[in-house]
Structures are given as structure tokens and as C-alpha cells.
Scaffold this motif. Structure first.
Motif, PDB file in Angstrom:
ATOM      1  N   GLY A  90       0.938  -1.129   0.258  1.00 41.17           N
ATOM      2  CA  GLY A  90      -0.111   0.040  -0.212  1.00 41.17           C
ATOM      3  C   GLY A  90       0.768   1.251   0.020  1.00 41.17           C
ATOM      4  O   GLY A  90       0.252   2.263  -0.343  1.00 41.17           O
ATOM      5  N   LYS A  91       2.332   1.158   0.405  1.00 40.00           N
ATOM      6  CA  LYS A  91       2.875   2.378   0.223  1.00 40.00           C
ATOM      7  C   LYS A  91       2.955   3.002  -0.851  1.00 40.00           C
ATOM      8  O   LYS A  91       2.742   2.381  -1.864  1.00 40.00           O
ATOM      9  N   THR A  92       3.517   4.396  -1.002  1.00 40.32           N
ATOM     10  CA  THR A  92       3.535   4.874  -2.437  1.00 40.32           C
ATOM     11  C   THR A  92       4.541   4.601  -3.347  1.00 40.32           C
ATOM     12  O   THR A  92       5.717   3.785  -2.675  1.00 40.32           O
ATOM     13  N   TYR A 272       4.022  10.019   9.550  1.00 41.12           N
ATOM     14  CA  TYR A 272       2.942   9.527   8.736  1.00 41.12           C
ATOM     15  C   TYR A 272       3.614   9.015   7.337  1.00 41.12           C
ATOM     16  O   TYR A 272       2.634   8.256   6.587  1.00 41.12           O
ATOM     17  N   GLY A 273       4.919   8.933   7.193  1.00 39.07           N
ATOM     18  CA  GLY A 273       5.503   8.100   5.838  1.00 39.07           C
ATOM     19  C   GLY A 273       5.087   6.718   6.265  1.00 39.07           C
ATOM     20  O   GLY A 273       5.172   6.104   7.372  1.00 39.07           O
ATOM     21  N   SER A 274       4.663   5.955   4.908  1.00 39.66           N
ATOM     22  CA  SER A 274       4.431   4.739   4.906  1.00 39.66           C
ATOM     23  C   SER A 274       3.227   4.433   5.914  1.00 39.66           C
ATOM     24  O   SER A 274       3.110   3.236   6.480  1.00 39.66           O
ATOM     25  N   ALA A 275       2.219   5.167   6.312  1.00 43.09           N
ATOM     26  CA  ALA A 275       1.267   5.078   7.235  1.00 43.09           C
ATOM     27  C   ALA A 275       1.778   4.812   8.591  1.00 43.09           C
ATOM     28  O   ALA A 275       0.877   3.945   9.299  1.00 43.09           O
ATOM     29  N   PHE A 383       1.714   1.144  15.268  1.00 49.25           N
ATOM     30  CA  PHE A 383       2.113   0.954  13.889  1.00 49.25           C
ATOM     31  C   PHE A 383       1.249   1.328  12.961  1.00 49.25           C
ATOM     32  O   PHE A 383       0.590   0.768  12.042  1.00 49.25           O
ATOM     33  N   GLY A 384       0.889   2.760  13.108  1.00 48.84           N
ATOM     34  CA  GLY A 384      -0.156   3.289  12.126  1.00 48.84           C
ATOM     35  C   GLY A 384       0.218   4.808  12.019  1.00 48.84           C
ATOM     36  O   GLY A 384       1.295   5.318  12.955  1.00 48.84           O
TER      37      GLY A 384
END
Length: 497
Positions: A90-92, A272-275, A383-384
Motif C-alpha cells: 500500500g505504500k507510495t 506519517y510516511g508509509s502510514a 504501527f499506524g
């Protein structure tokens, strides 16, 4: 529907049992991954054991050539690998490419294995006695890797293990299986002999079988602390060498003299990077003084509101979804717990439009203020994309707060004072420290690892510690007396003088 098979001795191998692989951006099943049974795991261990002696006998310089070719192939196919990562995690795409680049740095380090395996030599350590040492491979080693870094974490492990002369069995997360299979295919294209690197997919039963298998001599693991502890205890009980990296709760201390714009920008990426699904994510900002906290919260909220949240494969996205519905719901539960405990929910990511208007597993950037050390949102690894602000009155209080936490993975301090930075770096009980660097992930020629419940084992991941972990040191003492020399019987313990 695409099936993701195992890779054993360079060949795809399918098994009847499968598991759905979801795209977390829309909740749709995109692939099915084969799951190994007991017989298949036994077969792959046997194949790896049989392939290892010939690979060990291959000169290190020739093993390094395989790593050079593998590096070039990873670079050639970087866009495809990033797409696989983004589809399953899901990561960009940009984040996926960044992960891959950091992994490739470890392949570059492994290319220097002829130098890294050089031993020591002492001429005339005693009368006509020379001593030397060398590094020899452990044998068959296995790596169990998490969902959040499908490329980088495996690349922490198997390039150096293979370059040192071991054979390797990779058990990736079944949620993100495709990248591991792609790397296995590239290794084969690079000329790695069959059986030296193998990929098996599975769940808990496969891990337990690797822990118990006598022919698996070493285990590398990255994941949660409960699993890391259990794997370390089980592996060492069975006589294996184990490095098990666990969870984290990483703090960033913001001092009154810090450049707050710089600190806010850094925290946006680190939290917030990589949720937030990074073991090095900053999840706690420790602000010294209410004035510092008020100003920082305002700046973080303003920046967080502007983040683009959506499918990682689309251009212009800053943050993608969480890995699956169960994990998203778990994070939602922490948000409820934080509110019930009395923390101030300044920015509620559940209100982001993607949460209600998408079938994906989204949560927008979330910020809590006035968090206390006894709240679960502070004690636990969420982990969010959740950042907690804790207010303290001094740098000493900040250091005491961090040192009291059970995790000790990474931390950082934002300051313009060299003295404060040095005091912090010396006093903090954490394995990786940044000074105005929010994610202090060491370069590939250093080693990665935390303290306390963030690491089980004596050696850290990648870098110089990886050479020590994947090899055993052998010391040889030799004597070649002259033909005229006649030994006499000695019963005393030998000495060099």
C-alpha cells in the motif's frame, strides 16, 4: 488470478493450500500465494543443505560477482519491484523505490565480501609458530521477514549471508509475497547456483518448523516483540544462532531552541510516511515546555491536513492505506482508548474522506496531544499514522521518560545546541540516535539494531555485524620446525614465550 509460488532450487513450486493476497488500497484480492506444508519445508531444508558445501568452496571473489550482477538487475527492474511493493503493501511508489534503494546499499556492501572475510595473521606468535584466523560460513540459515518492507528487510539478510558462503531460506510475510519471488528470480539470472537461495511461503507452522530443524543453523527475524522473543528463545534452545529484531516506540525530543519548521517537516515524514508502518517511525514527540508544544502542534496539524492520502500506485500520493482491515481496526481501537484515557485528539484520521469513501484500509494522519506515560497509545507500538505529543519541562525529564520505556529502537533530538545533542546522545538508552535526523537508520556499512525489548541477540542487522552473524571465526595455529630441531616432551601448558 495470479498465483505466487514458492521458489526452490531456482524453480517455481506450487502447493494445494493457498491464501488470498489483498491490495490494501481497495480491499480486492489480487493474487493467491501458495502455502508450504511440512514435507515441502523438509525438502527445501535438504536442498539448501546439499547446495551449501559447493557454494562455500566457491572463492569469495566469485561469490561477489554474483552480488554485483544481482545489484545491477535490481536497479534494472526497480520500477517493477516498486509496483509489486505498492500493490501488496500500500505504500507510495516513491516510498517503495526509497525502500529498494536502501536495500540495494546492502547488496553493494556484500559485494565487498572478499575484503570483509579477510582474517588476521601473526608470524612467530611463538617459537616457529604462526597463528591466523578466518571466517567460515554457518551453513543453512533462514530469514523470517515482515510485511512492511518486502524488499529492504530481506536485503538486510540474504545478500551478506549468501556472499559469506551460506545457503539461505527466506520466509517472507504471506501478505507481501511477490517481491521475494522476484528477487529469487533475479538471483538465478545473476548466476547463483540452484538451491543456494530459496523462498517458501507460509504461516506460523512454517516458522516453527524452521526453528526446530537441526539443519537450520541460524535465524534472522524482524517483526513484533512477542514473536521476536519466542523465536529467540526457541531458536537458542535448539542451539541456533539467532538475531531477532522486535518492536519500537520511537521518540523525538523537541527542545525550545529547535528550528520548529524543520522539526515539523521532519516529523510529518517520520510519523506519517508509509502510514506509520515502520519500525523506525517517530510515534512520540516529547516537547520541552508548553510554548514549544503549542507551536509544534500547530505546525504539524497544518502540514498533516495537506497530505494526499490515497492509493500508493497513483501519482502525487503522500500516504497510502494500512496493510489490512484487521490492523486498521486495531489502530482505530487505540484511538478510542486514547480518548477514553484523557488524551486530546487534535487531529482524527478517521474523519479523512478516504476512510468512508473507499473500500481500502485507510486512516488519515492522526495527532494526540497531552499524552501521559501510562496511556496505551504511549506504551504500545501502534504501527499506524498516529503521533503522540508528550509535554515535559526539561531535557533531563525527556531523557528519563525515554529511558524508562521498554523499547529502545530509535530516537532523535531537535536542537541547535551541540552541547544538548551530545548530552542526549550519551545519556539515552536507545540503539540508534539521531540529532536533527528523525529516522537515524544507519548506512549499510554500519549496523542496524535497538536495545532492550527491540532486539533479542547480541548482533545487529546488516553491516559489520552481519559478517559476524553469518560466519564462524576459526583460529589456526601451525608450526613447521626445522629438520635439525628435535622436540622435547613438555607437560606444562604451552605459552608463547
Amino acid at each position: 488470478m495470479t498465483n505466487v509460488s514458492h521458489r526452490i532450487a531456482g524453480e517455481p513450486v506450487s502447493t494445494p493450500a493457498t491464501l488470498d493476497v489483498f491490495n490494501p488500497a481497495d480491499g480486492q484480492v489480487i493474487r493467491q500465494v501458495a502455502l508450504a506444508d511440512t514435507d515441502l519445508v523438509n525438502d527445501v531444508i535438504r536442498i539448501a543443505r546439499e547446495a551449501q558445501p559447493a557454494w562455500q568452496a566457491t572463492p569469495p571473489a566469485r561469490r561477489a560477482q554474483v552480488m554485483f550482477r544481482f545489484k545491477a538487475l535490481l536497479e534494472r527492474d526497480a520500477a517493477e519491484i516498486a509496483r509489486l511493493i505498492s500493490e501488496e503493501h500500500g505504500k507510495t511508489l516513491d516510498d517503495a523505490l526509497g525502500e529498494l534503494r536502501r536495500g540495494i546499499e546492502n547488496v553493494e556492501y556484500a559485494c565487498g565480501v572478499p575484503e570483509l572475510l579477510k582474517g588476521d595473521y601473526s608470524h612467530d606468535a611463538g617459537p616457529r609458530i604462526d597463528s591466523f584466523s578466518n571466517h567460515q560460513p554457518v551453513g543453512v540459515v533462514a530469514g523470517i521477514t515482515p510485511f512492511n518492507f518486502p524488499a529492504m528487510v530481506p536485503l538486510w539478510m540474504f545478500p551478506m549471508a549468501i556472499a559469506c558462503g551460506n545457503s539461505f531460506i527466506l520466509k517472507p510475510s504471506e501478505q507481501v509475497p511477490s517481491t521475494a519471488v522476484k528477487m529469487a528470480d533475479l538471483l538465478q539470472e545473476a548466476g547463483l547456483p540452484e538451491g543456494v537461495f530459496n523462498v517458501v511461503h507460509g504461516q506460523r507452522e512454517v516458522v516453527e518448523q524452521l526453528i526446530d530443524a537441526p539443519d537450520v543453523r541460524a535465524l534472522s527475524f524482524v517483526g513484533s516483540t512477542p514473536v521476536a522473543r519466542a523465536l529467540y528463545e526457541g531458536g537458542t534452545r535448539n542451539g541456533k544462532r539467532v538475531q531477532a529484531l522486535g518492536g519500537a516506540k520511537n521518540h523525538a525530543v523537541v527542545l525550545p531552541d529547535a528550528n520548529l519548521d524543520n522539526a515539523a517537516n521532519a516529523l510529518i515524514g517520520a510519523a506519517y510516511g508509509s502510514a506509520g508502518e515502520r519500525c523506525m517511525a517517530i510515534s512520540v514527540a516529547v516537547c520541552v515546555g508548553d510554548e514549544t508544544a503549542d507551536a509544534l502542534v500547530d505546525k504539524v496539524v497544518a502540514r498533516a491536513r495537506d497530505l494526499n492520502v490515497g492509493p500508493g500506485t497513483e501519482d502525487g500520493m503522500d500516504m497510502g492505506p494500512l496493510i489490512n482491515a484487521g490492523h486498521r481496526d486495531k489502530v482505530f481501537g487505540y484511538l478510542n482508548a486514547g480518548v477514553e484515557a484523557g488524551a486530546e485528539l487534535v487531529l482524527d484520521g478517521r474523519e479523512h474522506p478516504m476512510v468512508s469513501h473507499s473500500d481500502g484500509y485507510y486512516l488519515g494522519p492522526t495527532l494526540f496531544d497531552r499524552v501521559k506515560a501510562d496511556m496505551s497509545i504511549y506504551t504500545d507500538e501502534i504501527f499506524g499514522p498516529v503521533l503522540c505529543v508528550v509535554r515535559v519541562s526539561s531535557l533531563d525529564e525527556a531523557i528519563q521518560l525515554i529511558n524508562a520505556h521498554r523499547y529502545g529502537n530509535g530516537t532523535c533530538v531537535f536542537t541547535q545546541s551541540g552541547e544538548a545533542g551530545r548530552v542526549f546522545a550519551d545519556a539515552i538508552e536507545v540503539g540508534m540516535v539521531g540529532i536533527n535526523v528523525p529516522l537515524p537508520v544507519p548506512a549499510a556499512y554500519h549496523s542496524f539494531g535497538g536495545w532492550k525489548e527491540s532486539l533479542f541477540g547480541d548482533l545487529h542487522a546488516y553491516g559489520p555485524d552481519s559478517v559476524r552473524f553469518y560466519t564462524r571465526r576459526k583460529a589456526v595455529t601451525q608450526r613447521w620446525p626445522s629438520s635439525e630441531h628435535t622436540d622435547v616432551v613438555r607437560l606444562t601448558f604451552p605459552a608463547s614465550s
